[in-house]
Design a protein around this motif. Structure first.
Motif, mmCIF file in Angstrom:
data_model
loop_
_atom_site.group_PDB
_atom_site.id
_atom_site.type_symbol
_atom_site.label_atom_id
_atom_site.label_comp_id
_atom_site.label_asym_id
_atom_site.label_seq_id
_atom_site.Cartn_x
_atom_site.Cartn_y
_atom_site.Cartn_z
ATOM 1 N N ARG A 184 1.616 -58.685 34.993
ATOM 2 C CA ARG A 184 1.892 -59.065 36.378
ATOM 3 C C ARG A 184 0.615 -59.432 37.123
ATOM 4 O O ARG A 184 0.590 -60.345 37.935
ATOM 5 N N THR A 222 -0.980 -65.293 34.136
ATOM 6 C CA THR A 222 0.433 -65.233 34.509
ATOM 7 C C THR A 222 0.884 -66.444 35.335
ATOM 8 O O THR A 222 1.940 -67.014 35.043
ATOM 9 N N GLU A 279 3.975 -68.887 34.446
ATOM 10 C CA GLU A 279 5.075 -69.118 35.389
ATOM 11 C C GLU A 279 5.256 -70.600 35.663
ATOM 12 O O GLU A 279 6.375 -71.119 35.743
ATOM 13 N N ASN A 295 6.903 -72.096 32.773
ATOM 14 C CA ASN A 295 8.319 -71.718 32.816
ATOM 15 C C ASN A 295 9.088 -72.585 33.798
ATOM 16 O O ASN A 295 10.212 -72.994 33.540
ATOM 17 N N GLU A 296 8.460 -72.863 34.927
ATOM 18 C CA GLU A 296 9.103 -73.673 35.960
ATOM 19 C C GLU A 296 9.387 -75.075 35.440
ATOM 20 O O GLU A 296 10.470 -75.616 35.583
ATOM 21 N N GLY A 315 11.941 -74.921 32.782
ATOM 22 C CA GLY A 315 13.184 -74.296 33.212
ATOM 23 C C GLY A 315 13.523 -73.078 32.371
ATOM 24 O O GLY A 315 14.685 -72.750 32.183
ATOM 25 N N THR A 316 12.518 -72.421 31.838
ATOM 26 C CA THR A 316 12.759 -71.233 31.021
ATOM 27 C C THR A 316 12.318 -69.999 31.789
ATOM 28 O O THR A 316 11.786 -70.096 32.890
ATOM 29 N N ASP A 317 12.507 -68.870 31.152
ATOM 30 C CA ASP A 317 12.077 -67.635 31.799
ATOM 31 C C ASP A 317 11.397 -66.745 30.759
ATOM 32 O O ASP A 317 11.879 -65.661 30.440
ATOM 33 N N ILE A 318 10.333 -67.270 30.205
ATOM 34 C CA ILE A 318 9.643 -66.525 29.145
ATOM 35 C C ILE A 318 8.568 -65.634 29.747
ATOM 36 O O ILE A 318 7.736 -66.085 30.534
ATOM 37 N N SER A 319 8.624 -64.378 29.367
ATOM 38 C CA SER A 319 7.571 -63.473 29.790
ATOM 39 C C SER A 319 6.808 -63.034 28.543
ATOM 40 O O SER A 319 7.407 -62.795 27.504
ATOM 41 N N SER A 327 8.243 -57.948 26.332
ATOM 42 C CA SER A 327 9.333 -58.802 25.883
ATOM 43 C C SER A 327 9.088 -59.119 24.412
ATOM 44 O O SER A 327 8.018 -58.836 23.889
#
Lengths: 311, 355
Positions: free
Chosen positions: A150, A155, A159, A162-163, A166-170, A174
C-alpha cells in the motif's frame, strides 16, 4: 603390522578361519590389505553418516507419516481433502509451475549470455543472479511489500496499469504476489546448473555451426540444447523442489488462509492452531509435501543417471 | 576466389592483435599464416571468417568487401583447432549439418555426405560418433564438414596441433593433396615452420600483429626481410658481435648477426681438395660434437664466437679439441628493422656450389 591387522580382523568379527588359518595368505591379497589398512576410518565415517541421516532426516520424515496416520485413514483423508488444503495445494502448484516456466526461460537466457558473450559488467551480473541464494527469503518477501504494498513506491504504477487494462491485480497479499516471491527465491537454480556445463563446453561448436550457415535458433536447438538438456532438467527439478517448499518469502506476502496460502503456510497455520486435531492435520498435509519431495528425488536420480551418459 | 585484407587493425583492449595487415591470397593457392603463439595469426583468420570484427580496414573476398556480412552468410569453410565436431552427432550428421541448414533434399544430402566420406577416406565410419574416432579421423571429418556446403574459401586454424607427431606428417601430405584436388583457396594458421614450409605455397610471417614478410617458403628462407624473420625461420642462433672475420671486413662493427649451420663449412687443415680456399678460412677448435640422426653437428669456437655446422658421416673422423679450417660463406647482418645478407668477399670468383 600384519599381526595387528589380524587382531583387528578378529575384533571386527571376521570369521576365525580367515583370521587364523589363512594367515599370510588371507591378508596377502590386495583387496584384503587395502580394506585392512584403512578399515577403521571408512567404517567410522559410514557410521557417522548413517546416524546423522537417520536422526536428522529419516526419523523426522517417518514421524510425519506416522503422526499423519495416527488417527486413522479417514481423518487423514479428511485433512488432505479439506477445503483449505486443496486451495493451498492449488496455489502451491500454480506458483511452482509459473516459477518454473519463468525461471527456465530466464535461466537459459542468463546462462547463454554469461557463457557465450563478453561484455562489461558480466561479473556483476553473475553475482546479482546469486542474490536469492544469499538473501533471506523473508527479506525478499518484505522487499516486495515495500515496493508493491500500500505504501510502496511502485503501487501507483501498478494501479495505473490496472486502470489501463481494466484489471484489478494486486501484487501483494494475492496469488500474483505468491508467484513473484516464488520466482524470486528459485531464480538462480536453473542458471547455476547450466553455467558450469555451458562454460565447460565453450562456444567452439556454436562457432562451427555459424560457419556452416546456421542461424541462432537452429544453433540453440541442434548444437547447444543437446548438451545442456540434462543439466537444464536437473536445474528445473531443484527449482521445483524449492518452489514447493518455500516458506519465508511467501509468508511475507500471503496472509489469506484458503486463498493465497501455499502448502507450507497451511501446515504452519494448522500446527499453530494447537489443537490435537489440527496438529494431526498438519502432519497429514505435510505428508503431501513429503510425497512431492520423494517424487522429485526419484526424478532427480533418473535425470542424474541419464545425464551422466550424455554430458 | 581470392581473399584480400587491406589495412586491417584490431585491438583487444591494450593488446594489438593486428597492425595494418594487408595481403592477398590468390585463387587456388594454399597459404600459411606462420608466427609464434600470441602473434595474432588466429585473430586474422577469425576476421576473415567474420567471427571477429576488425577495428578498421577491409576484408575482401572475390572483389567484394565483406566487412558487414555476418559469418553465417560469408560461405567460408572453417576447420577449427581441435575440430569442434558436434559431439552428439554421428560423422554423417556432422558432415550433413551445413547441408541441412541449407534445407537441401534428403537424397542430395545423402549423396554429398557419402561422396565426402569417401573423399576423406572414412568409408564405413559414417555412423560413428566423434569420440569413437582417432585424432586424424576427426580432422578428416572436420575437413569434410567444412567442405560439404561447397565453400570457395577454406580456413584452417592449427589443423595439425591436436595430432601426435607420427601421424602429423602423413596428414600434412594428405591435406595438401586434398586441397589441391578440391582446388579450393585455403589459408591455414600454424606456429610450426616445418609444417608451413611443407604444406604451403606461400607463407605469411606474423609477429606481434604485424605481417613481417610474405612469399614462397624458399624466398623467405633465402631473403629474410626483417630480423625477426631471419631468426624465426631455419635453425639460427644470434651472434652478438660479428666482427673481424675474414671476408667480412665490410660489415659495420658491433652488429648482431645470424650464421646458419649451412652457411658454415669446416674441413681439416690437410684437406687437399680445398687448399685454394684456406686463405679465406678462419681457424677454429671443435668444442662439441653431437649426432643428429643423419649428420653430425659440430660446434666450433672461432675468434671467440661459437658457430655450428653439419658434417656428413661419410667424411673423415673428427674429435673434440681438434683444430679445423672454418669457412663462412654468408651471414645475415641484423639491423634495427632490416636484414642484409653479406657474402664472404674472399670467395669472390670461387665456385662454392661445387664444393
Amino acid at each position: 603390522m600384519r599381526e595387528e591387522m589380524r587382531d583387528r580382523g578378529r575384533q571386527d568379527g571376521l570369521s576365525p578361519k580367515q583370521g587364523e588359518g589363512g594367515g599370510e595368505m588371507a591378508f596377502g591379497n590386495g583387496d584384503g590389505q587395502k580394506s585392512g589398512q584403512k578399515g577403521i576410518v571408512p567404517i567410522l565415517l559410514i557410521a557417522v553418516g548413517v546416524l546423522f541421516f537417520l536422526v536428522m532426516l529419516v526419523l523426522p520424515l517417518v514421524e510425519v507419516i506416522y503422526r499423519s496416520l495416527k488417527d486413522g485413514l479417514e481423518s487423514y483423508m479428511n485433512a488432505v481433502t479439506a477445503e483449505n488444503t486443496i486451495a493451498a495445494l492449488k496455489v502451491t502448484l500454480i506458483a511452482a509451475v509459473i516459477a518454473l516456466a519463468v525461471n527456465t526461460f530466464f535461466g537459459l537466457c542468463a546462462s547463454w549470455l554469461l557463457t557465450k558473450f563478453e561484455f562489461p559488467g558480466k561479473h556483476v551480473l553473475s553475482v546479482l543472479i546469486d542474490i536469492p541464494f544469499s538473501i533471506s527469503p523473508v527479506i525478499a518477501g518484505l522487499a516486495y511489500i515495500m515496493t508493491f504494498g500500500r505504501m510502496g513506491w511502485a503501487t501507483p504504477i501498478v494501479e495505473q496499469i490496472n486502470e489501463w487494462l481494466g484489471t484489478d491485480i494486486s501484487l501483494v497479499f494475492s496469488i500474483p504476489g505468491v508467484v513473484l516471491a516464488t520466482i524470486f527465491v528459485t531464480f538462480p537454480f536453473v542458471s547455476r546448473e547450466l553455467i558450469p556445463v555451458m562454460q565447460a563446453q565453450g562456444s567452439k561448436e556454436e562457432e562451427a555451426a555459424v560457419m556452416l550457415g546456421a542461424r541462432g535458433l537452429t544453433i540453440f536447438r541442434k548444437v547447444t540444447f543437446p548438451h545442456i538438456k540434462w543439466a537444464l532438467l536437473y536445474g528445473i527439478i531443484l527449482c521445483a523442489a524449492r518452489a514447493f517448499g518455500e516458506f519465508g518469502a511467501v509468508y511475507a506476502v500471503s496472509k489469506a488462509r484458503g486463498k493465497t496460502f501455499t502448502l507450507p503456510l497451511e501446515i504452519d497455520a494448522l500446527y499453530m492452531a494447537g489443537s490435537a486435531d489440527s496438529i494431526t492435520q498438519a502432519f497429514a498435509v505435510s505428508s503431501l509435501l513429503v510425497a512431492l519431495a520423494i517424487i522429485i528425488l526419484i526424478l532427480k536420480q533418473i535425470v542424474e543417471y541419464c545425464g551422466k551418459d550424455n554430458r | 576466389m581470392y581473399v584480400e585484407m587491406k589495412g586491417i587493425n584490431k585491438n583487444f583492449g591494450s593488446y594489438e592483435a593486428a597492425k595494418d595487415i594487408s595481403f592477398r591470397v590468390d585463387q587456388g593457392h594454399l597459404a600459411a599464416l606462420l608466427g609464434p603463439s600470441g602473434s595474432g595469426k588466429t585473430t586474422i583468420l577469425r576476421m576473415i571468417a567474420g567471427l571477429e570484427q576488425q577495428d578498421s580496414g577491409d576484408v575482401i573476398v572475390d572483389g567484394n568487401v565483406v566487412n558487414h556480412i555476418p559469418a553465417k552468410e560469408r560461405g567460408i569453410g572453417f576447420v577449427f583447432q581441435n575440430y569442434a565436431l558436434f559431439r552428439h552427432m554421428t560423422v554423417f550428421e556432422n558432415i550433413a549439418f551445413g547441408l541441412r541448414v541449407q534445407k537441401k533434399g534428403k537424397k542430395e544430402i545423402r549423396d554429398r555426405v557419402m561422396e565426402l566420406v569417401e573423399l576423406v577416406g572414412l568409408e564405413g565410419m559414417h555412423k560413428r560418433y566423434p569420440h569413437q574416432l582417432s585424432g586424424g579421423q576427426r580432422q578428416r571429418v572436420a575437413f569434410a564438414r567444412a567442405l560439404a556446403p561447397k565453400p570457395q574459401l577454406l580456413l584452417l586454424d592449427e589443423p595439425f596441433a591436436a595430432i601426435d607427431a607420427k601421424v602429423r606428417k602423413e596428414l600434412r601430405v594428405w591435406l595438401k593433396e586434398m586441397i589441391a584436388q578440391v582446388g579450393i583457396t585455403s589459408l591455414f594458421v600454424t606456429h610450426d615452420q616445418e609444417e608451413a614450409v611443407a604444406v604451403a605455397d606461400e607463407i605469411m610471417i606474423i609477429n606481434e600483429g604485424r605481417l613481417e614478410q610474405m612469399g614462397k617458403p624458399v624466398e623467405i628462407y633465402k631473403k629474410p626481410k626483417t630480423s625477426f624473420v631471419a631468426q624465426f625461420i631455419g635453425t639460427s642462433a644470434v651472434l652478438d658481435d660479428f666482427d673481424g672475420f675474414k671476408g667480412f671486413e665490410e660489415v659495420p662493427k658491433g652488429r648482431k648477426a645470424i650464421v646458419r649451420p649451412e652457411f658454415v663449412e669446416a674441413f681439416k687443415n690437410d684437406n687437399e681438395k680445398v687448399r685454394s680456399l684456406i686463405p679465406a678460412a678462419e681457424k677454429g677448435v671443435i668444442t662439441d660434437i653431437s649426432f643428429r640422426g643423419s649428420t653430425l653437428e659440430l660446434t666450433l669456437e672461432v675468434n671467440g664466437i661459437s658457430l655450428t655446422t653439419n658434417r656428413s658421416l661419410e667424411r673423415r673422423h673428427v674429435e673434440i679439441g681438434e683444430e679445423m679450417c672454418v669457412l663462412i660463406y654468408r651471414a645475415y647482418i641484423l639491423e634495427e628493422d632490416d636484414t642484409t645478407v653479406y657474402k664472404n668477399q674472399m670467395l669472390k670468383g670461387v665456385d662454392v656450389e661445387a664444393l
